[in-house]
Write an enzyme that holds these catalytic residues in place. Structure first.
Site, mmCIF file in Angstrom:
data_model
loop_
_atom_site.group_PDB
_atom_site.id
_atom_site.type_symbol
_atom_site.label_atom_id
_atom_site.label_comp_id
_atom_site.label_asym_id
_atom_site.label_seq_id
_atom_site.Cartn_x
_atom_site.Cartn_y
_atom_site.Cartn_z
ATOM 1 N N VAL A 272 1.064 -1.216 0.067
ATOM 2 C CA VAL A 272 0.025 0.078 -0.034
ATOM 3 C C VAL A 272 0.872 1.281 0.078
ATOM 4 C CG1 VAL A 272 -1.632 1.306 1.355
ATOM 5 C CG2 VAL A 272 -2.196 -1.021 1.219
ATOM 6 N N LYS A 354 -6.658 -0.360 10.519
ATOM 7 C CA LYS A 354 -7.663 -0.289 11.026
ATOM 8 C C LYS A 354 -7.564 -0.541 12.585
ATOM 9 C CE LYS A 354 -7.532 -4.734 9.439
ATOM 10 N NZ LYS A 354 -6.538 -4.706 8.274
ATOM 11 N N GLY A 383 -11.035 -1.486 1.892
ATOM 12 C CA GLY A 383 -9.888 -1.105 0.987
ATOM 13 C C GLY A 383 -10.511 0.116 0.316
ATOM 14 N N GLY A 435 -0.791 -16.337 -0.329
ATOM 15 C CA GLY A 435 -0.622 -14.934 0.392
ATOM 16 C C GLY A 435 -1.783 -14.330 0.809
ATOM 17 N N GLU A 438 -1.986 -14.883 6.708
ATOM 18 C CA GLU A 438 -0.553 -14.564 7.060
ATOM 19 C C GLU A 438 -0.185 -16.091 7.589
ATOM 20 O OE1 GLU A 438 1.085 -12.029 7.207
ATOM 21 O OE2 GLU A 438 -0.493 -10.565 6.340
ATOM 22 N N ASP A 449 -9.932 -9.196 12.716
ATOM 23 C CA ASP A 449 -9.823 -8.059 11.747
ATOM 24 C C ASP A 449 -11.225 -7.534 11.360
ATOM 25 O OD1 ASP A 449 -8.188 -7.151 8.999
ATOM 26 O OD2 ASP A 449 -10.245 -8.215 8.576
ATOM 27 N N LYS A 453 -12.906 -3.478 12.106
ATOM 28 C CA LYS A 453 -13.618 -2.792 11.164
ATOM 29 C C LYS A 453 -15.045 -2.283 11.427
ATOM 30 C CE LYS A 453 -11.024 -5.141 7.538
ATOM 31 N NZ LYS A 453 -10.916 -5.929 6.562
#
Length: 596
Positions: A272, A354, A383, A435, A438, A449, A453
């Site tokens: 990013v 986040k 995103g 990928g 993780e 996660d 959010k």
């Protein structure tokens, strides 16, 4: 962007036109995509009408003349339209990379009809229902603007025809606005490149526009706008203001704010951060880039083919108090400390982190407010999907009852594997190999996660501040084989759904759970990095979707925040509320000749 699932039509519709004066080379499609994204995240669906790249139409006329030696105009029209077809496809590719759901349509796919001479025809009609139907799955429709379908085949519209196409689209689709993007930021009393004291006009009527614009806007387009009382906006890429051409208005000069180059510090140069740096370097007149903070400067310098400096010293990266600090480090240690310190020192903060925002949202907001600086974190959730902007927009217009969404690409990938009969452990291993996950996938699989959010969603939708630990979470690891088989046999699909809702007694409930959805559910078809959200209002449900991860979609959201701050300097609103506002809210909505 938003689609009303009940009414099956866009909440707002904008027509943007990009001519060859702004599409001069392939890189310009990325800049045009920035402009389109600015509108979609402000709550608009967009029809983007594009011209051929600069010089391409002339080159096609020249080669056609050489080969044909006076052949028919009808064949020449078939040839020169190819520049627009190529341009529309390139725009579609730029939007796809950015993660904006879009559809590229040729005139015959839209029922865009024309009549007249093959090289100077007029548009006569559009199948509006056919065009609007594409907005169920797309935020942007890209259309070539130089030709339509005649009785005997393709015909072109003459010089400046893209302006006419844009105005006609606005009329036939009942759009809220038509905005012509030029290489100047409006209509001037004289050519600003030749006359130093030329005045930019804020508004003027149709007849004055024909006289003053001197071909900047095609005459036929102005006359058609006058006939149908369509207000035309003439603007430049990234500018917060425009010249408005309308009926029954007095000519009025407008300001030309002086642009100041802003110093930007980027913390982190992963996927990013590197994407953000690429966007910043493409706008050297707007931004000055400080040394990028990384752990291993030598490694990044050796791998980078752009003119960037790197440092492992935060004091060097932040020297001189940058105007904007962009945090893309990830994690909650260094990033958490730096996020607070840069706001305290007087920089605007743009972050994609986040976890940090979810933990410290009140503290970060307080620091931004105390220093008169902006805190922006559009990329922290979804995103490139502008869900926070949609929630802010709908929250101002009505009561939000609930927000739910699919917002984790790792889980999406794993569920897709489970549908194909893969064992859960093998699906997780494959996600790690590709990928998507993780080495330690627990943050995704256990719902942490999504919970981070959901904290941000609840804050924007209901004004409450939750701690991630307060949110109930169901883990993918709790799925057993019998439940997986039962769902597969019924033809349903698993999704990790994060949801927050207002209860009748005034509380806000939030949870992350594994839900089996029917295949026709609006969120069922999302896979991999696809994110989607449903916002429930008292009378309707609004949907938005797109790519929720990846370098370019996330970098686009970060860069959009940066550009919002840059525009706030032009309008004198740099010291603004830390709560992101609709970036186009100061532009008056006009769909008739009345100036609101």
């Amino acid at each position: 962007m938003p689609l009303d699932l009940d009414a099956r039509k866009p909440l707002k519709l904008c027509v943007l036109k990009f001519g060859s004066s702004v599409l001069q080379k392939p890189d310009d499609y990325v800049r045009a995509a920035h402009e389109i994204y600015r509108h979609t995240r402000a709550g608009e669906k967009v029809v983007a009408v594009v011209s051929a790249l600069e010089g391409e139409t002339d080159a096609l006329f020249a080669v056609g003349g050489d080969v044909g030696q006076g052949s028919s105009d009808g064949l020449m029209a078939r040839l020169v339209r190819c520049g627009e077809l190529k341009s529309a496809a390139l725009m579609g590719l730029a939007l796809e990379r950015t993660g904006i759901p879009s559809a590229v349509l040729d005139p015959h796919e839209m029922g865009l009809m024309a009549d007249g001479e093959p090289l100077d025809a007029n548009l006569t009609g559009l199948d509006s229902d056919r065009v609007l139907a594409h907005f169920e799955n797309a935020d942007v429709i890209v259309a070539p603007g130089f030709f339509g379908e005649g009785v005997a085949g393709p015909v072109t519209l003459g010089r400046g025809g893209t302006d006419l196409t844009a105005v006609e689209f606005a009329h036939w689709l009942d759009a809220d606005r038509v905005r012509l993007i030029k290489d100047v930021d409006g209509v001037y009393t004289d050519d600003p490149a030749k006359v130093a004291d030329a005045e930019r006009l804020d508004q003027l009527d149709y007849d004055e526009a024909v006289r003053v614009s001197r071909g900047l806007v095609q005459e036929k387009a102005i006359f058609r706008a006058r006939d149908n009382q369509i207000v035309i906006e003439v603007a430049a890429l990234g500018r917060p203001y425009a010249t408005r051409i309308a009926g029954r208005v007095q000519q009025r000069p407008g300001p030309v704010p002086a642009a100041r180059k802003l110093k930007v510090a980027v913390l982190g140069h992963g996927a990013v951060g590197a994407g953000v740096c690429s966007h910043l370097l493409a706008h050297p007149g707007r931004f000055e880039l400080a040394p990028v903070l990384v752990r291993d400067p030598a490694k990044h310098a050796a791998a980078c083919d752009r003119p960037l400096e790197f440092t492992d010293d935060p004091a060097v990266a932040l020297a001189g108090t940058p105007d904007i600090v962009v945090e893309t480090l990830g994690g909650t240690d260094t990033a958490r400390a730096l996020s607070q310190s840069v706001l305290r020192d007087g920089s605007h903060l743009v972050t994609a982190n986040k976890a940090v925002v979810a933990l410290d949202i009140e503290r970060l907001n307080d620091l931004a407010r105390q220093q008169g600086r902006q805190l922006r974190y559009s990329a922290a959730i979804g995103g490139g999907v502008p869900i926070l902007e949609l929630v802010d927009l709908l929250g101002r217009n009505g009561e939000i009852l609930a927000v739910e969404g699919v917002m984790n690409g790792t889980c999406n990938f794993i569920f897709d594997q489970l549908k194909q009969g893969t064992r859960l452990a093998d699906a997780v291993s494959e996600a790690q190999r590709l990928g998507f996950a993780e080495a330690d996938p627990s943050t995704d699989l256990d719902g942490h996660d999504a919970a981070d959010k959901l904290v941000l969603l609840a804050h924007h939708a209901f004004g409450v501040t939750l701690h991630p630990s307060q949110i109930e979470k169901e883990s993918l690891n709790d799925l057993d084989g019998n439940r997986i088989r039962a769902v597969n046999e019924k033809g349903m699909v698993f999704k990790q759904i994060a949801r927050c809702e207002a209860t009748p007694d005034g509380r806000v409930e939030a949870r992350v759970e594994i839900v089996a959805l029917e295949p026709d559910h609006p969120l069922a078809g999302l896979v991999n990095e696809g994110n989607g959200f449903l916002v429930k209002l008292p009378q309707k449900t609004v949907s938005v979707r797109g790519k929720g991860a990846g370098r370019w979609p996330t970098a686009e959201a970060v860069f959009a925040d940066i550009m919002d701050i840059q525009r706030s300097y032009l309008t004198g609103e740099a010291e603004a509320s830390p709560v992101p506002e609709n970036p186009l809210s100061h532009i008056r909505r006009m769909s008739t000749g009345q100036v609101a």
